[in-house]
Enzyme design. Sequence first.
Site, short mmCIF file in Angstrom:
data_model
loop_
_atom_site.label_atom_id
_atom_site.label_comp_id
_atom_site.label_asym_id
_atom_site.label_seq_id
_atom_site.Cartn_x
_atom_site.Cartn_y
_atom_site.Cartn_z
N LEU A 1 32.92 33.01 8.90
CA LEU A 1 31.67 32.99 9.98
C LEU A 1 31.21 31.28 9.67
CD1 LEU A 1 29.85 35.95 10.22
CD2 LEU A 1 31.44 34.94 11.84
N VAL B 1 0.75 -1.12 -0.04
CA VAL B 1 -0.07 0.03 0.21
C VAL B 1 0.88 1.22 -0.06
CG1 VAL B 1 -1.93 1.10 0.99
CG2 VAL B 1 -1.56 -1.20 1.38
N GLU C 1 32.31 28.32 10.77
CA GLU C 1 32.19 27.42 11.69
C GLU C 1 31.86 27.72 13.21
OE1 GLU C 1 35.95 24.54 10.98
OE2 GLU C 1 36.68 26.89 10.82
C1 LIG Z 1 10.33 7.33 7.50
C2 LIG Z 1 9.51 6.51 8.36
C3 LIG Z 1 9.28 6.99 9.53
C4 LIG Z 1 8.15 6.46 10.43
N1 LIG Z 1 8.11 6.80 11.65
C5 LIG Z 1 6.98 6.18 12.41
C6 LIG Z 1 6.67 6.72 13.43
O1 LIG Z 1 7.14 7.81 14.19
N2 LIG Z 1 5.94 5.85 14.32
C7 LIG Z 1 5.35 5.06 13.92
O2 LIG Z 1 4.45 4.29 14.63
N3 LIG Z 1 5.55 4.12 12.67
C8 LIG Z 1 6.38 5.18 11.77
N4 LIG Z 1 6.74 4.53 10.62
C9 LIG Z 1 6.25 3.34 10.00
C10 LIG Z 1 4.92 3.41 9.29
O3 LIG Z 1 3.93 4.01 10.11
C11 LIG Z 1 4.33 1.96 8.73
O4 LIG Z 1 5.71 1.84 7.89
C12 LIG Z 1 3.28 2.33 7.94
O5 LIG Z 1 2.18 2.54 8.42
C13 LIG Z 1 3.01 1.10 7.03
O6 LIG Z 1 2.09 1.25 6.14
P1 LIG Z 1 2.26 0.97 4.53
O7 LIG Z 1 0.86 1.16 4.10
O8 LIG Z 1 3.13 1.72 4.12
O9 LIG Z 1 2.76 -0.55 4.38
P2 LIG Z 1 3.24 -1.35 3.49
O10 LIG Z 1 4.74 -1.15 3.71
O11 LIG Z 1 2.55 -1.24 2.12
O12 LIG Z 1 2.88 -2.72 3.99
C14 LIG Z 1 3.19 -3.45 5.17
C15 LIG Z 1 2.78 -4.68 5.55
O13 LIG Z 1 1.43 -4.70 5.69
C16 LIG Z 1 0.49 -5.71 4.88
N5 LIG Z 1 -0.66 -5.31 4.53
C17 LIG Z 1 -0.96 -3.89 4.24
N6 LIG Z 1 -2.28 -3.54 4.01
C18 LIG Z 1 -2.88 -4.74 4.17
C19 LIG Z 1 -4.17 -5.50 4.31
N7 LIG Z 1 -5.16 -4.34 4.22
N8 LIG Z 1 -4.27 -6.62 4.79
C20 LIG Z 1 -3.56 -7.27 5.01
N9 LIG Z 1 -2.13 -7.01 5.02
C21 LIG Z 1 -1.89 -5.78 4.60
C22 LIG Z 1 1.43 -6.09 3.83
O14 LIG Z 1 1.21 -7.16 3.26
C23 LIG Z 1 2.90 -5.60 4.37
O15 LIG Z 1 3.27 -6.95 4.64
C24 LIG Z 1 7.76 5.19 9.83
C25 LIG Z 1 8.08 4.77 8.48
C26 LIG Z 1 9.01 5.39 7.83
C27 LIG Z 1 9.34 4.98 6.46
#
Ligand SMILES: Cc1cc2nc3c(=O)[nH]c(=O)nc-3n(C[C@H](O)[C@H](O)[C@H](O)COP(=O)(O)OP(=O)(O)OC[C@H]3O[C@@H](n4cnc5c(N)ncnc54)[C@H](O)[C@@H]3O)c2cc1C
EC number: 1.2.3.1
Length: 1358
Positions: free
Chosen positions: A1287, A278, A1289
Amino acid sequence: MRCASRSDELVFFVNGRKVMERNVDPEGTLLTFLRKNWTLLSKSWLLRLTGTKYACGRGGCGACTVMVSKHDPVSRKIRHFSVTACLMPICSLYGAAVTTVEGVGSIKTRLHPVQERIAKSHGTQCGFCTPGMVMSMYTLLRNHPQPSEEQLTEALGGNLCRCTGYRPILESGRTFCMESNSCQQKGTGKCCLDWGENDSSPLGKKNEICTKLFAKEEFQSLDPTQELIFPPELLRMAENPEKRTLTFYGERVTWISPGTLKDLLELKVKHPEAPLVVGNTSLGPAMKSQRQFHPVLLSPARISELSMVTKTSDGLTIGAGCSLAQMQDILAERIAELPEEKTQTYQALLKHLRSLAGQQIRNMASLGGHVISRHCCSDLNPVLAVSNATLNLISAEGTRQIPLNEHFLAGLASADLKPEEILESVHIPHSQKWEFVSAFRQAQCQQNALPHVNAGMRVLLKEGTDSIEDLSIAYGGVGAATISAHRSCQQLLGRRWNELMLDEACRLLLDEVSLPGSAPGGRVEFKRTLVVSFLFKFYLEVLQELKKLVKLFSVAVGALDSRHRSEVSDQFLSALEDFPVTIPQGVQTYQNVDPHQPLQDPVGRPIMHLSALKHATGEAMFCDDIPVVDKELFMALVTSSRAHAKIISIDVSKALELPEVVDVITAEDIPGTNGAEGDKLLAVEEVTCVGQIICAVVAETDVQAKRATEKIEITYEDLEPVIFTIKDAIKHNSFLCPEKKLEQGNVEEAFEKVDQIIEGEVHVGGQEHFYMETQRVLVIPKTEDKELDIYVSTQDPAHVQKTVSSTLNIPINRITCHVKRVGGGFGGKVGKPAVFGAIAAVGAIKTGHPIRLVLDREDDMLITGGRHPLFGKYKVGFTNNGRIKALDIECYINGGCTLDDSELVTEFLILKLENAYKIRNLRFRGRACMTNLPSNTAFRGFGFPQGALVTESCITAVAAKCGLPPEKIREKNMYKTVDKTIYKQAFNPETLIRCWNECLDKSSFHSRRMQVEEFNKKNYWKKKGIAIIPMKFSVGFAATSYHQAAALVHIYTDGSVLVTHGGNELGQGIHTKMLQVASRELKIPMSCIHISETSTATVPNTIATAASVGADVNGRAVQNACQILLKRLEPIIKKHPEGTWENWIEAAFEQRISLSATGYFRGYKAFMDWEKGVGDPFPYYVYGAACSEVEIDCLTGAHKKIRTDIIMDACCSLNPAIDIGQIEGSFIQGMGLYTTEELKYSPEGILYSRSPDEYKIPTITDVPEEFNVSLLPSSQTPLTIYSSKGLGESGMFLGSSVFFAIADAVATVRRERDIAEDFMVQSPATPERVRMACADRFTKMIPRDDPETFKPWSIPIA
Ligand SMILES: Cc1cc2nc3c(=O)[nH]c(=O)nc-3n(C[C@H](O)[C@H](O)[C@H](O)COP(=O)(O)OP(=O)(O)OC[C@H]3O[C@@H](n4cnc5c(N)ncnc54)[C@H](O)[C@@H]3O)c2cc1C
Ligand code: FES
Ligand code: FES
């Protein structure tokens, strides 16, 4: 094999143009597609959009931000949102419109107001972060043409900048905001622009002082009707969505995007192991760094059922496909609609969503992905778990619900999704009356940082009582998954909400949520403390809520009468408030130019950075933006995984078998010299640190080169000793160079006569340069005479040239190094680029192909080293009134495995250690330790920021002992009259004293000190601290030859002028300043003068652009060349004074007068005799002072920067906008060094902190709430060009004022609690250290481990 013929066509738009791509690789991201795609999309349009930058590749820095626009099937509106292109799978863009910085505006066509304003507000220095900043702001304005300041901060929270210190970037954004910002001089009760007739500003007379760095009224206004429209074709596609499954085949991975939920569920049956992609914010980084591989990826992007939101009478059901940003909006809407008692959970979730990652990640990440990833630090799962959320699952078989509870979070198969199931939505129930839900988190910094520990807590009290009916507590960051404290909660049922319950709860929790001493992530005692500190906060919050309820139901709730109820005392209320995110305000003050100065003369005026507009439009070319050259190959480096070992064998055969791999370069391929003895370019026989370069793979693509590095098999035999820490180095007598020592007076004798003596230790951690542009080089071998052209991101092209020459064994004159601009250096690109240049050159010579080497962030951080960690021991003798009579400081720096600049850093450290103080009896000793870590190197300030922290810590310790405020001790011991330093260099401290006094005055220090004390008396859990720090910073190198500089100036027959000089443009605006110099000297407008690049072919034998003197010395060379030319022109000008510049040049050409001249500056005299301990090592000093005020949260260790005032002696600034930018940027970088930037090493010497996830440089929310910078009205230094000062540093050390303000607050806590005040000083003052120093009943209750009984996760190396 990729099967383009079977693949569907990927259709999306970029900057209004249609992209139709059949041959797309599902493993590719939007970033690579934009930057590297060479497909001819229409007759004249190539998609080579290099404005979008690569800086981390993990979504953590925002340099690659672009805007994506999509038609939202649910709301039927177009949604514009910012994303990080480096995590955006290219296939996920089907039907989307992408806008990059090039699509927003350009210099060639029309600048967008966002681009114009960020440039003209001086919001760019190196410019590498600028396109990302522009895109975040642009997206905000597409959605909110007149945003609030809060929205602006939120929009920029995910964008890092290492140069500017953010203030000017925010300033440019603020010009779009609706709030008025007429005056920012808070607290004085007077507008900064309204000094009365008789007022004398502390900085000088009225009309000499300026507070305006740009003319806001000249900005073009924002016209939303001018923006690119959403492509009608995509709108049609969205309104009649294709239901067909789309499939894109890559070489290793297939991307399947079904058009209906039914198809998705069938595909899930067929490919049960395939993940749903996603946002890709969890999968993407895992595939990259943990090398996860998924041959099939399923994309639910087109399934509208997953984005549904349903409001029911008992709760809210949010589709799993909704992004976290959408979830924020949904929750905010629901909170506004429902009574407060029902929205407790929503408020807790919203609180965490505001600080979770940056805006771009929240726009991409989905609720489903977040929940299913079950990240151990998930911010939402603990809250969802305690609030009894349920997961609605769906499969081809049907639907079912499972609770989001501890079993699901622990990944128990019985409580988990089945392989063929997906998460359709999450149901979050309303809270009810007498139910309280809260969320807590503590991270390294306030915004855009993964939490160390977080928690969700919920209690349901029996109606009308304070007895616990139901209780749920869950923690993140304290185990491999979110941990529920189920057992403890059960045992507390029925208990009353009072202190007794709290004590019992803490005991139970610490028992249940146990964390072993060796737990991954470390910070074990801190985490244990947070477990109970959060509970305490919750306890107080509920008590407060009960107080409100009692007021409301005073008659009905008998059990809650005040005789039985616990109360929160007013002093304790401070535990409840979180620090607000605020947008910084401030005033920048500088001296105006003389009113008689000709208008044409730009010297002393706040001229915009020459490249600023190009930075803002993405047109500024950095090294890796150079188009692919014919037959170009890519290089990736193979590094040691052992800290100290013999290399038994290197087997490259498997790497060479991979397709597209061309060669592997080892030490044997080097035709000339392989570096120096003990500092090889490519390791031979032995490695001495993890990260040492052993060999390099050359391949047709960067991806394949990188993959091949993993196939190279190296066998090692570990060697002894292995030394990582300074302590161990001392034990093994392992040093890189002899001790450096300076002494004056009779230290031993003085110690005998003083009233008191203190001995102490100071530990200062290292620092990563974190320049936004990682190290990169492009080497192009020419066909004739062994010539090479090298395009490299360096501060020292001559060094690259020399190193390549000796490595290849060809004369220097065959090698030309070109530097157009560098995306930040800070000392990290002085020495190391030569190593990368030389290895790439060997590859180029061996293969005969151009070689491009671009380090990814992980490798850059692993290989390059940074600022030296320092361990300092001091012994200080003083009188009872605080006069220091004797000081003995011994410093050890951790140099890593090779000498690099460690000897020089030690020398500078010792020379600068006295800072601003005159102490008659002094002894300074310094040694550079040799350890099995990557070699540390030059870094802004060059030892001074670490060393002077020891000196200032001594002062603080003396103050504590004498019971006097530290500023009194500082004042008492400061240089007062013309004097000599410890190395007998004469100087006049008058300007130092002026800076100090101005700073005291401007910051209203004394009255604020009293206010701080008042605040501290009233608040137990929050404390304020204030500190003022003086600075004497010596500029330049301690050798004359290092100050020489040259320039070459050509005047062409049309009158245009080309200037070349030996300095490199690193963002510090050196080229801008050089044009200002040339303009003044030649008396022509800057627009007639141009600087193209720095090149070793035009100005040879240059010195590194470093030590703050780049503009000084090169300015003198440019001045010299211009004066030579003007002298030649003088007879013509005299003869035709009425003529124009062009006429004179024409005439000069006719008269065969050379229109080209070299200019030369022989350098400032500087020397140091270490034998005698005397010298004149520095041409001049920069003086300054900074006052900072902070507030700390004693329960979490967090701090908020309330205000900083800086006074800096810039003399006659060449360009106040640039100089103030340097001061602000270096101050914020220094603040990072002393507060959040923490490098963590494993016990095996592996650097853990190799990305912005683990290494936290300051973000936009770390800038002090009020941030004032003033340049002291000029004093004169006849030595430098136009009496200006370097300036680059000096501001770095002033960041320590924040450190000492934190220390001041901690000292207050300890005094109040009767704990020894002289705690060990450790920098950075992270939340962990602050929390643990504020010892209390909670720190006392946590279990402590015997260090002998476990192997810690990380080791301290300072
Ligand atoms: C730079 C950065 C900073 C972040 N900071 C934080 C933070 O401060 N706090 C925090 O809590 N999180 C943080 N995160 C994590 C972030 O919240 C999670 O990576 C994000 O919520 C995952 O969602 P996504 O849609 O990108 O998942 P994806 O990467 O697309 O998928 C992740 C997993 O979920 C599964 N999945 C997705 N949707 C479904 C569905 N509908 N049904 C079944 N399986 C599903 C996929 O199969 C996969 O295994 C950070 C991430 C990054 C990259
Ligand atoms: S490069 Fe994409 S966020 Fe850093
Ligand atoms: S200008 Fe922001 S990183 Fe350089």
